[in-house]
Design an enzyme around this catalytic site. Structure first.
Site, PDB file in Angstrom:
ATOM      1  NE  ARG A 148      -3.119  -3.050   0.439  1.00 61.21           N
ATOM      2  CZ  ARG A 148      -3.324  -3.357  -0.211  1.00 61.21           C
ATOM      3  NH1 ARG A 148      -3.925  -3.074  -2.147  1.00 61.21           N
ATOM      4  NH2 ARG A 148      -4.373  -4.462  -0.429  1.00 61.21           N
ATOM      5  CE  LYS A 192      -2.404  -8.887   8.251  1.00 56.14           C
ATOM      6  NZ  LYS A 192      -2.112  -7.960   7.193  1.00 56.14           N
ATOM      7  CD  GLU A 211      -5.575  -8.894   5.292  1.00 53.80           C
ATOM      8  OE1 GLU A 211      -4.933  -8.738   5.602  1.00 53.80           O
ATOM      9  OE2 GLU A 211      -6.985  -8.210   5.302  1.00 53.80           O
ATOM     10  CG  ASP A 239      -8.561  -2.814   5.510  1.00 59.77           C
ATOM     11  OD1 ASP A 239      -7.915  -1.842   6.393  1.00 59.77           O
ATOM     12  OD2 ASP A 239      -8.635  -2.959   4.673  1.00 59.77           O
ATOM     13  CD  GLU A 299      -3.385  -0.744  12.334  1.00 58.82           C
ATOM     14  OE1 GLU A 299      -3.101  -0.985  13.137  1.00 58.82           O
ATOM     15  OE2 GLU A 299      -2.996  -0.649  10.897  1.00 58.82           O
ATOM     16  CD  GLU A 346      -5.515  -0.838   1.594  1.00 59.20           C
ATOM     17  OE1 GLU A 346      -4.804  -0.379   2.599  1.00 59.20           O
ATOM     18  OE2 GLU A 346      -5.994  -1.716   1.424  1.00 59.20           O
TER      19      GLU A 346
HETATM   20  C1  GCV Z   1      -1.201  -5.033   5.302  1.00 61.80           C
HETATM   21  C2  GCV Z   1      -5.680  -4.182   4.395  1.00 61.80           C
HETATM   22  C3  GCV Z   1      -4.915  -4.127   3.281  1.00 61.80           C
HETATM   23  C4  GCV Z   1      -3.708  -4.700   3.552  1.00 61.80           C
HETATM   24  C5  GCV Z   1      -3.002  -4.822   5.288  1.00 61.80           C
HETATM   25  C6  GCV Z   1      -3.949  -5.227   6.011  1.00 61.80           C
HETATM   26  C7  GCV Z   1      -4.324  -4.796   7.650  1.00 61.80           C
HETATM   27  O1  GCV Z   1      -6.182  -5.091   4.506  1.00 61.80           O
HETATM   28  O2  GCV Z   1      -5.517  -4.399   2.102  1.00 61.80           O
HETATM   29  O3  GCV Z   1      -2.092  -4.785   2.592  1.00 61.80           O
HETATM   30  O4  GCV Z   1      -1.941  -5.666   5.423  1.00 61.80           O
HETATM   31  O5  GCV Z   1      -5.197  -4.324   6.229  1.00 61.80           O
HETATM   32  O6  GCV Z   1      -3.974  -3.854   7.520  1.00 61.80           O
HETATM   33  O7  GCV Z   1      -3.103  -5.660   7.657  1.00 61.80           O
END
Ligand code: GCV
Length: 723
Positions: free
Chosen positions: A186, A305, A309, A383, A405, A411
């Site tokens: 991003r 994290k 995801e 998001d 955050e 993005e």
């Molecule tokens: C770093 C969103 C973004 C991802 C990012 C994620 C996160 O899904 O599209 O690129 O990953 O947030 O904050 O972990």
């Protein structure tokens, strides 16, 4: 021949000036241009005619150097440093070093400072007025020096100045989503600043200038690597490079953090498991912490994290977030490090409304984390959308330090092409009232730790910085870095103040320039909401790269990655029902807000379709039907960008050709893309609403099929595949 020489000379002068203008962008808000007003110039010349500034420590040396570079630029003559305190006109020194007589004059101010605060004050000393910059610590002196220079850049009247300021938030931290191959997730401003190949030996001047810029707004920590982490950064080869960066940043009060990949013990430690309750795993992390602190004694800690995801985490071993975070916290504790554990979680195996999942998962853990753990929560529950209601975890987590955050990189807000002044968005969230401890329980009070008396307070910003000459891709995106820093220092500042400070230090002190351009900045956030996601629509971006509209996308592997999941448009209407008749996400808010959000009549219209699925002919407060209202908002967004273009055009006389041209070109792209958003979304939603566009909304000039067929395989911000 003579003519030829003149042409060559003119060409050389022209290219030199173009080059130096580009370098002006590089200087950010630390331009220190020559002061034009003769009166101001004279008063500053008097103020600094003799400067007492004993240094002798890295942080103080950096502060002194800043002064020694800035003052001659602004005043047009070298600065006189003196060893004679009694005769000096400006004294910059730590409080404990000052003579008693001077201490007495500022004792009360200093008593009220915290360890990073400073005082800038005119005092009567030795029968004359002198200016004093003081603080309890060296870093306070650095911040005070930057503030003094900032005030001078804004031509503030410093005769009689009396200012005492301390940061309200402890940890003011940038999160870089930078990969070790220098791509930036991003990232829209080029490649990563960190040149891992040349580190540790080669220290790029950019590292120093990055640190100066951060320190000038009070940012005191940085996470160098992407939260989608690579364990390699924890190996000796990379730690040596991290150590070199930490050394540079230390001199500017900036601590380095790294992202820790949960499966690192397996990937780089040869263990068979990363189970947080396994003793060998615990030992591995303790040893890793020891190894890091041997190199970097002031290392900040880990940002993690986990189980989000596809990232590994404690749940891979049947454990939970508390087990994972506390295991790392135990490893870091002896060295004073923190674990920042992200709450950005949602699962493909859970069909609960995505907006509810993080709250459901984290609330039961409240109070169970060790005291050096901070839970980091995005400003909204989905998001980083152009607009979201505040995340319900703010205020609900009462016994756990919670970090805000924000995303500085755009993005979902037009990448680094669109001019969007983000402090407006940040402040809207900070000012929101959670009602969790009665009225007035704002998000800002949660984040600065004052509502629940948290041991650590923190605000993180996902960085928009890359190796572009101007750092952030769009010159006005520099204001978002600046604004993040200012708000992390003081979350109660106004967007107006921040925009004004940035404009005056970056462009000009001329009111005729500032007023209209400030207005343009302040409306830019509402404009992007209008032309992308009006009335609470969200996540209708094209697949993966999130560039441009994609409300029709319905074929991604996870339902909650598809825009159709979020807008739920059908023949009956549009919007996500999150009330008690729908997903009941509203119950995650305090009762007062729950009630308000459950009823469309009392839901602020900016969040209408976030909380409600409503018929196309639902009547808005304006009297328009919902369909007409949506269409008119899209049109309004486009009109606002047209106005931004016209405003910039009028500012031409105040700008260099380069300054004018670069923003003009970007604003023209923004206008084109705003129209693209309006046309594509309205044509698509019209297939459900089956209603004509209201008067005043321009007819799209392309068909829906044309918009749907657009593909952007190389849109920036996605990790490139090198093979
Ligand atoms: C770093 C969103 C973004 C991802 C990012 C994620 C996160 O899904 O599209 O690129 O990953 O947030 O904050 O972990």
């Amino acid at each position: 021949m003579k003519q030829f020489k003149i042409v060559i000379l003119l060409f050389t002068l022209y290219t030199a000036s173009v080059k130096s203008q580009h370098l002006e962008d590089y200087k950010l808000w630390l331009k220190y241009g020559r002061i034009e007003s003769k009166t101001v110039l004279q008063s500053y010349a008097d103020l600094v005619s003799q400067v007492y500034f004993p240094a002798g420590n890295e942080v103080l040396e950096n502060a002194k150097n800043e002064l020694a570079t800035a003052l001659p630029n602004m005043l047009g003559k070298p600065v006189e440093f003196s060893k004679n305190l009694a005769e000096s006109t400006l004294i910059i020194d730590r409080y404990d070093q000052l003579p008693n007589a001077l201490q007495k004059l500022i004792k009360e101010d200093v008593d009220n400072l915290n360890d990073e605060g400073y005082v800038i004050k005119t005092v009567a000393y030795n029968d004359k007025n002198i200016s004093l910059v003081s603080a309890k610590t060296n870093i306070g002196i650095l911040y005070g020096t930057f503030r003094l220079l900032n005030l001078m850049q804004m031509n503030e009247d410093l005769a009689g100045v009396s200012l005492a300021d301390s940061p309200k938030i402890d940890l003011r931290i940038l999160n870089h989503w930078d990969n070790l191959d220098r791509s930036v997730e991003r990232g829209y401003a080029g490649f990563s600043l960190w040149n891992w190949q040349k580190l540790p030996e080669y220290i790029d001047q950019r590292y120093i200038d990055y640190a100066r810029a951060n320190a000038s707004v009070g940012i005191n920590a940085t996470v160098l690597t992407n939260v989608n982490a690579n364990a390699l950064v924890l190996t000796p080869m990379y730690l040596e490079k991290v150590e070199a960066l930490a050394k540079v940043f230390r001199g500017y009060g900036i601590k380095v953090y790294l992202t820790a990949r949960f499966s690192a013990p397996i990937e780089i430690g040869n263990l068979k498991t990363a189970d947080p309750l396994n003793e060998e795993v615990q030992k591995w992390w303790s040893n890793k912490a020891k190894e890091i602190y041997a190199r970097i004694p002031d290392f900040g800690g880990f940002l993690v994290k986990a189980n989000s995801e596809g990232q590994p985490g404690p749940q891979n071993y049947g454990r939970n977030h508390v087990d994972g975070a506390n295991m790392m916290a135990t490893a870091l504790k002896p060295f004073g490090g923190n674990v920042i554990w992200r709450a950005f979680v949602y699962s493909e195996h859970d069909d609960t409304d995505r907006a509810k999942q993080a709250y459901d998962e984290f609330l039961p853990y409240d109070g169970k984390f060790k005291d050096n753990v901070v839970v980091q929560v995005k400003n909204g529950a989905i998001d980083f959308q152009p607009r979201e209601p505040f995340h319900p975890l703010f205020g609900a987590l009462k016994e756990t330090p919670i970090a805000m955050e924000f995303q500085i990189t755009q993005e979902y807000l037009g990448f680094s092409t669109h001019l969007v002044f983000l402090p407006k968005l940040f402040i809207e969230v900070l000012e929101a009232d959670t009602y969790q401890k009665g009225p007035g329980s704002t998000v800002a009070k949660v984040v600065d730790g004052s509502l629940y008396n948290n041991a650590i307070s923190a605000m993180a910003g996902v960085s928009n910085i890359g190796n572009d000459l101007n750092w952030t891709g769009h010159p006005f995106a520099q204001a978002n870095w600046y604004g993040f820093g200012r708000l992390a220092w003081n979350p109660y500042l106004s967007a107006d103040e921040i925009a004004e400070e940035w404009l005056r230090t970056t462009y000009s002190n001329d009111k005729k320039f500032i007023e209209p351009i400030k207005e343009m900045m302040l409306t830019s956030r509402e404009a992007v909401v209008n032309y992308m996601n009006p009335l609470g629509l969200h996540h209708i971006f094209d697949t993966g790269h999130h560039y441009g509209p994609g409300p029709w996308v319905d074929n991604l592997s996870r339902p909650d990655w598809n825009p159709v999941y979020y807008h739920k448009a059908d023949e009956n209407g549009i919007g996500f029902d999150r009330t008690d008749t729908g997903s009941n996400a509203t119950e995650q808010y305090a009762p007062f807000l729950e009630k308000k959000f459950n009823d469309p009549a009392t839901t602020p219209e900016m969040f209408l379709l976030w909380f409600h699925h409503l018929p196309w002919d639902y009547k808005l407060k304006s009297g328009n039907s919902l369909w007409d209202g949506i269409a008119l908002k899209y049109q309004k967004g486009v009109d606002q960008v047209s106005t931004m273009n016209a405003t910039w055009e009028n500012a031409k006389p105040f700008l260099t050709a380069h300054e004018y041209e670069e923003v003009k070109m970007l604003l023209q792209i923004q206008l084109k893309e705003a129209k693209w958003w309006r046309n594509a979304c309205l044509l698509y939603f019209q297939t459900f609403s089956k209603r004509p566009l209201p008067k005043g909304v321009e007819q799209p000039n392309k068909s829906l099929e044309e918009y749907r067929s657009l593909k952007f395989p190389f849109a920036p911000g996605i990790r490139p595949q090198w093979n």
